[in-house]
Design an enzyme around this catalytic site. Structure first.
Site, mmCIF file in Angstrom:
data_model
loop_
_atom_site.group_PDB
_atom_site.id
_atom_site.type_symbol
_atom_site.label_atom_id
_atom_site.label_comp_id
_atom_site.label_asym_id
_atom_site.label_seq_id
_atom_site.Cartn_x
_atom_site.Cartn_y
_atom_site.Cartn_z
ATOM 1 N N CYS A 79 -69.780 -20.335 -12.470
ATOM 2 C CA CYS A 79 -70.826 -21.271 -12.332
ATOM 3 C C CYS A 79 -70.704 -22.584 -13.217
ATOM 4 O O CYS A 79 -69.688 -23.145 -12.749
ATOM 5 C CB CYS A 79 -71.166 -20.067 -14.016
ATOM 6 S SG CYS A 79 -72.862 -21.128 -14.426
ATOM 7 N N HIS A 170 -72.748 -15.306 -12.202
ATOM 8 C CA HIS A 170 -72.021 -14.679 -13.040
ATOM 9 C C HIS A 170 -71.374 -13.843 -12.109
ATOM 10 O O HIS A 170 -72.723 -12.773 -12.611
ATOM 11 C CB HIS A 170 -72.620 -14.795 -14.454
ATOM 12 C CG HIS A 170 -72.890 -16.476 -15.364
ATOM 13 N ND1 HIS A 170 -71.281 -16.642 -16.310
ATOM 14 C CD2 HIS A 170 -73.512 -17.306 -14.670
ATOM 15 C CE1 HIS A 170 -72.226 -17.814 -16.251
ATOM 16 N NE2 HIS A 170 -73.624 -18.109 -15.877
ATOM 17 N N GLU A 172 -69.376 -11.148 -13.752
ATOM 18 C CA GLU A 172 -69.260 -10.834 -14.459
ATOM 19 C C GLU A 172 -69.554 -10.737 -16.041
ATOM 20 O O GLU A 172 -69.927 -9.043 -16.264
ATOM 21 C CB GLU A 172 -68.497 -11.804 -15.795
ATOM 22 C CG GLU A 172 -68.756 -12.243 -16.575
ATOM 23 C CD GLU A 172 -69.134 -13.648 -15.781
ATOM 24 O OE1 GLU A 172 -69.750 -14.010 -16.248
ATOM 25 O OE2 GLU A 172 -69.141 -13.352 -14.427
#
Length: 196
Positions: A79, A170, A172
């Site tokens: 990002c 993202h 994660e």
């Protein structure tokens, strides 16, 4: 054991560490530039790119990260991390790190209320990966040296050039660690070459 650093200035640092550890590597939060010597790869997480640049300047990270990349050590920007890596940023005169030969547009999918998830076909993965997009950038154009890894709605959202990997979303923020694993494999390859 491989040690992968996560730039600890802002963003989902803890989630990146958990994903790294789920992939069998050691995760380390990097808060000072001198700590970069202790890691084999670096993740630059999301956040807000203007704030991140200000923090990188305050803590003198720009040149040390460029030197880290010049050694061939892998870097993964997610990002806002992708924006930090890009050679050109739309509506901005100069780049931040300028390590990935791409041009990016910020907030190109809309503001935070327009956050969304999408299944992506990612090169190197055998099944779709769910990308979480939050005020996400996208890659407008990429140099010939850059490998496009994923697209969404006709826009490039993930790319790789040598030891530099960047994505708009993202990884994660999901329980799917395959993209982190892809980066861990890049770091392993770097370490193996070093050992020869």
């Amino acid at each position: 054991m491989l040690t992968i650093g996560v730039l600890g200035l802002q963003g989902a640092v803890r989630e990146h560490i958990q994903s790294i550890e789920a992939c069998g590597a050691e995760g380390k939060i990097i808060k000072r530039a001198e700590e970069l010597v202790s890691v084999d790869g670096l993740i630059i997480p999301g956040g807000e790119s203007t704030t991140m640049r200000r923090l990188m300047d305050t803590y003198q990270f720009i040149e040390p990260i460029k030197a880290f990349a010049a050694k061939g050590k892998p870097i993964f920007g997610t990002c806002a991390g992708l924006i930090m890596l890009a050679k050109h940023i739309e509506d901005r005169d100069n780049a931040h790190l300028g390590l990935l030969n791409v041009s990016v547009a910020r907030n190109s999918f809309g503001r935070q209320v327009d956050s969304f998830e999408a299944d992506l076909e990612v090169k190197g993965l055998d099944a779709p990966f769910t990308g979480v997009f939050i005020r996400a950038p996208h890659i407008i154009s990429a140099d010939e040296s850059v490998e496009v890894m994923a697209e969404y709605d006709g826009r490039i959202v993930m790319a790789k050039e040598n030891n530099i990997l960047g994505c708009s979303f993202h990884p994660e923020l999901t329980d799917d660690h395959r993209l982190t694993q892809l980066f861990v494999e890049m770091v392993k390859t770097y370490k193996t070459k070093l050992a020869v």
